[in-house]
Design a protein around this motif. Structure first.
Motif, PDB file in Angstrom:
ATOM      1  N   SER A  37      -0.444  -0.929  -7.419  1.00  0.00           N
ATOM      2  CA  SER A  37      -1.010  -1.692  -8.512  1.00  0.00           C
ATOM      3  C   SER A  37      -0.322  -1.245  -9.805  1.00  0.00           C
ATOM      4  CB  SER A  37      -2.497  -1.336  -8.525  1.00  0.00           C
ATOM      5  OG  SER A  37      -3.181  -2.042  -9.474  1.00  0.00           O
ATOM      6  N   ALA A  38      -0.775  -1.763 -10.940  1.00  0.00           N
ATOM      7  CA  ALA A  38      -0.241  -1.330 -12.233  1.00  0.00           C
ATOM      8  C   ALA A  38      -0.957  -0.036 -12.632  1.00  0.00           C
ATOM      9  CB  ALA A  38      -0.478  -2.411 -13.266  1.00  0.00           C
ATOM     10  N   THR A  43      -2.969  -3.977 -16.486  1.00  0.00           N
ATOM     11  CA  THR A  43      -3.066  -5.432 -16.343  1.00  0.00           C
ATOM     12  C   THR A  43      -3.947  -6.033 -17.440  1.00  0.00           C
ATOM     13  OG1 THR A  43      -2.818  -5.127 -13.968  1.00  0.00           O
ATOM     14  CG2 THR A  43      -3.554  -7.303 -14.707  1.00  0.00           C
ATOM     15  N   GLU A 125       2.891  -4.115 -12.602  1.00  0.00           N
ATOM     16  CA  GLU A 125       3.289  -3.608 -11.284  1.00  0.00           C
ATOM     17  C   GLU A 125       4.789  -3.324 -11.259  1.00  0.00           C
ATOM     18  OE1 GLU A 125       0.721  -5.483 -11.674  1.00  0.00           O
ATOM     19  OE2 GLU A 125      -0.770  -4.695 -10.290  1.00  0.00           O
ATOM     20  N   PHE A 191      -0.103  -7.488  -6.020  1.00  0.00           N
ATOM     21  CA  PHE A 191      -0.585  -8.457  -7.012  1.00  0.00           C
ATOM     22  C   PHE A 191       0.400  -9.573  -7.363  1.00  0.00           C
ATOM     23  CE2 PHE A 191      -1.563  -8.941 -11.814  1.00  0.00           C
ATOM     24  CZ  PHE A 191      -2.636  -9.793 -11.633  1.00  0.00           C
ATOM     25  N   ARG A 205      -6.948 -11.275  -9.605  1.00  0.00           N
ATOM     26  CA  ARG A 205      -7.226  -9.912 -10.053  1.00  0.00           C
ATOM     27  C   ARG A 205      -7.654  -9.050  -8.873  1.00  0.00           C
ATOM     28  NH1 ARG A 205      -7.553  -8.560 -15.249  1.00  0.00           N
ATOM     29  NH2 ARG A 205      -7.059  -6.572 -14.285  1.00  0.00           N
ATOM     30  N   GLY A 206      -7.188  -7.828  -8.900  1.00  0.00           N
ATOM     31  CA  GLY A 206      -7.491  -6.930  -7.785  1.00  0.00           C
ATOM     32  C   GLY A 206      -6.678  -7.267  -6.543  1.00  0.00           C
ATOM     33  N   GLY A 207      -5.663  -8.101  -6.727  1.00  0.00           N
ATOM     34  CA  GLY A 207      -4.940  -8.654  -5.579  1.00  0.00           C
ATOM     35  C   GLY A 207      -4.031  -7.697  -4.825  1.00  0.00           C
ATOM     36  N   SER A 208      -3.875  -6.475  -5.322  1.00  0.00           N
ATOM     37  CA  SER A 208      -2.983  -5.551  -4.610  1.00  0.00           C
ATOM     38  C   SER A 208      -3.467  -5.244  -3.198  1.00  0.00           C
ATOM     39  CB  SER A 208      -2.871  -4.221  -5.360  1.00  0.00           C
ATOM     40  OG  SER A 208      -2.331  -4.442  -6.618  1.00  0.00           O
TER      41      SER A 208
END
Ligand code: ASP
Ligand code: MG
Length: 457
Positions: A37-38, A43, A125, A191, A205-208
């Motif tokens: 993730s970032a 983000t 990311e 993400f 959002r939270g897609g990692s």
């Protein structure tokens, strides 16, 4: 092969990045792939910068960008990278130049489109993975920075783009396998993805977690490890109930249900690609890497406690649509759902009677448009400040008397809507938001007074 996914807090600073390196080092033999993730809250900051720029405050946006650059450089430099003219610092500077151009463009246009929003968000990311790759290299772990946008191929529904499964799987195999075969650790952005035409997208959002799941499924990985800042999936939110227990093992169905109803640990979409391939997912705490966390499997194990966890969602609005024309007629539900469909607003809980339908939504941006439309169907009343509480457990369906236990524990909390999910692994109800803490505490007390030690810690 295993996939190690790191969330924002698990890479938020130099210390966290060193923990990541140790975690990967300890698993070298398992052929790990890093999906990240970032860093920290990046983000949100990027999206804030984009909005600031589009609202015409260009200088402020540039200042915020400079802060972001500063914090990335600072943490990297603590680890001896991005010092002077090395590759990492050059890469960070190139990205920052691109972001400054975006900011200026946004300020000139005065409008933030979903497409530009994704372009901006993608830098979180992209920055973190440049740094992670170098951190691994410096620890003597051969690593290779990947470009997730060549692998996660999505539709063009920017901000919430949907990965196209066949193309994505093929691209992941094509790009990752050769790197793994060379015994290098691929470092992959969560993400982000791109359309077939190569335009950058993000997958929600939270897609990692979802990215990690796609990678794990494509590679047929042994396990996907989700490194977070919590001990695993808990019986309920420990901030609300300090006595909450760690769940050692949970089924995919239960986890999906929980994720949907507000448990913060996992993104619900994570579940699918992994489930289909029967790849298990383990949620772990990156600050306590030796703990076993929670394993999410495809199996349903018997558990003495019929309820495995209690999730909740605040900020719920209940909409009641009443129409006597509904009596003995058909087509009403269809008309009502078409309205929600039109505004792309998801409905969580539904209850119907002969002449009325109650529905809950947790997104109120289109609320008044929806109400206007619903009024063409019947009388509408809107009730805000509600909460959904959801008790989840695979064994719920086989345990007589659970509903009694649940509702007795609630004592005098007024219950507005009840639904037992079609999957019959959850009992869900709606209450006033201000009664939520006492409801959840009461429930937890009575449902977990005794615990099955095989399943809970
Ligand atoms: N960085 C992205 C976000 O904050 C994706 C993720 O964290 O999974 O939403
Ligand atoms: Mg994040």
């Amino acid at each position: 092969m295993i996939v190690c996914k790191f969330g924002g807090t698990s890479i938020q600073d130099a210390d966290a990045l060193m923990r990541l390196a140790k975690i990967i080092e300890a698993r070298r033999d398992l052929q790990p792939v890093v999906v990240s993730s970032a860093m920290g809250n990046t983000t949100n900051k990027l999206l804030d910068i984009a909005r600031t720029a589009a609202s015409g405050r260009q200088q402020h946006a540039l200042d915020l960008l400079a802060e972001l650059q500063e914090s990335h450089l600072r943490e990297a430099q603590k680890l001896g990278i991005a010092t002077s003219e090395d590759r990492v610092s050059q890469e960070i500077h190139t990205y920052l130049d691109e972001m400054r151009d975006l900011v200026k463009g946004l300020a000139a246009l005065g409008e933030l489109t979903p497409r530009v929003s994704d372009a901006m968000a993608s830098f979180g990311e992209r920055l973190s993975t440049v740094i992670i790759t170098q951190v691994l290299e410096n620890q003597g772990i051969p690593a290779q920075l990947m470009d997730a946008r060549k692998c996660i191929i999505t539709n063009d529904n920017f901000v919430n783009a949907v990965p196209l499964s066949d193309e994505t799987e093929e691209a992941i195999l094509k790009h990752l396998l050769p790197v793994i075969r060379e015994n290098k650790v691929p470092v992959f952005q969560g993400f982000i993805g791109s359309t077939r035409d190569g335009v950058t997208t993000t997958i929600g959002r939270g897609g990692s977690d979802h990215s990690a799941s796609l990678v794990g499924a494509a590679l047929n990985a042994e396990e996907i490890l989700i490194w977070t800042d919590v001990d695993g999936i808990m019986t309920t939110d420990p901030r609300m109930v300090p006595e909450a227990r760690r769940i050692k093992e949970i089924s995919f169905n239960e986890a999906a249900e929980l994720a949907y109803f507000g448990a913060r640990v996992l993104h619900p979409a994570t579940i699918l690609p992994a489930v289909r391939k029967k790849v298990s997912v383990r949620v772990l705490n990156s600050t306590k890497p030796d703990q076993e966390g929670t394993i999410i499997t495809d199996e349903t194990r018997y558990c003495e406690n019929p309820v495995k966890a209690i999730a909740y969602k605040k900020g719920i609005t209940v909409m009641n649509v009443t129409s006597t024309r509904m009596l003995m007629a058909y087509g009403f539900l269809k008309r009502i759902f078409e309205i929600f469909d039109h505004y792309k607003v998801p409905v969580d809980v539904v209850a119907t009677s002969e002449v009325s339908v109650s529905l809950t939504v947790d997104e109120t941006s289109a609320l008044w448009d929806i109400v206007t439309e619903l009024k063409k169907v019947g009388d509408v009343n809107v009730d805000g400040s509600k909460a959904i509480v959801c008790c989840v457990g695979d064994n719920l369906r086989n345990t007589p008397g659970v509903a009694h236990t649940i509702f007795s524990a609630l004592q005098d909390v007024n219950i507005q809507m009840i639904s037992q999910g079609a999957s019959s692994i959850n009992i869900t109800f709606v209450i006033d938001e201000d009664r939520l803490p006492e409801a959840v505490r009461g429930l937890h007390d009575s449902l977990f007074r005794e615990i099955d030690p095989r399943i809970f810690e």
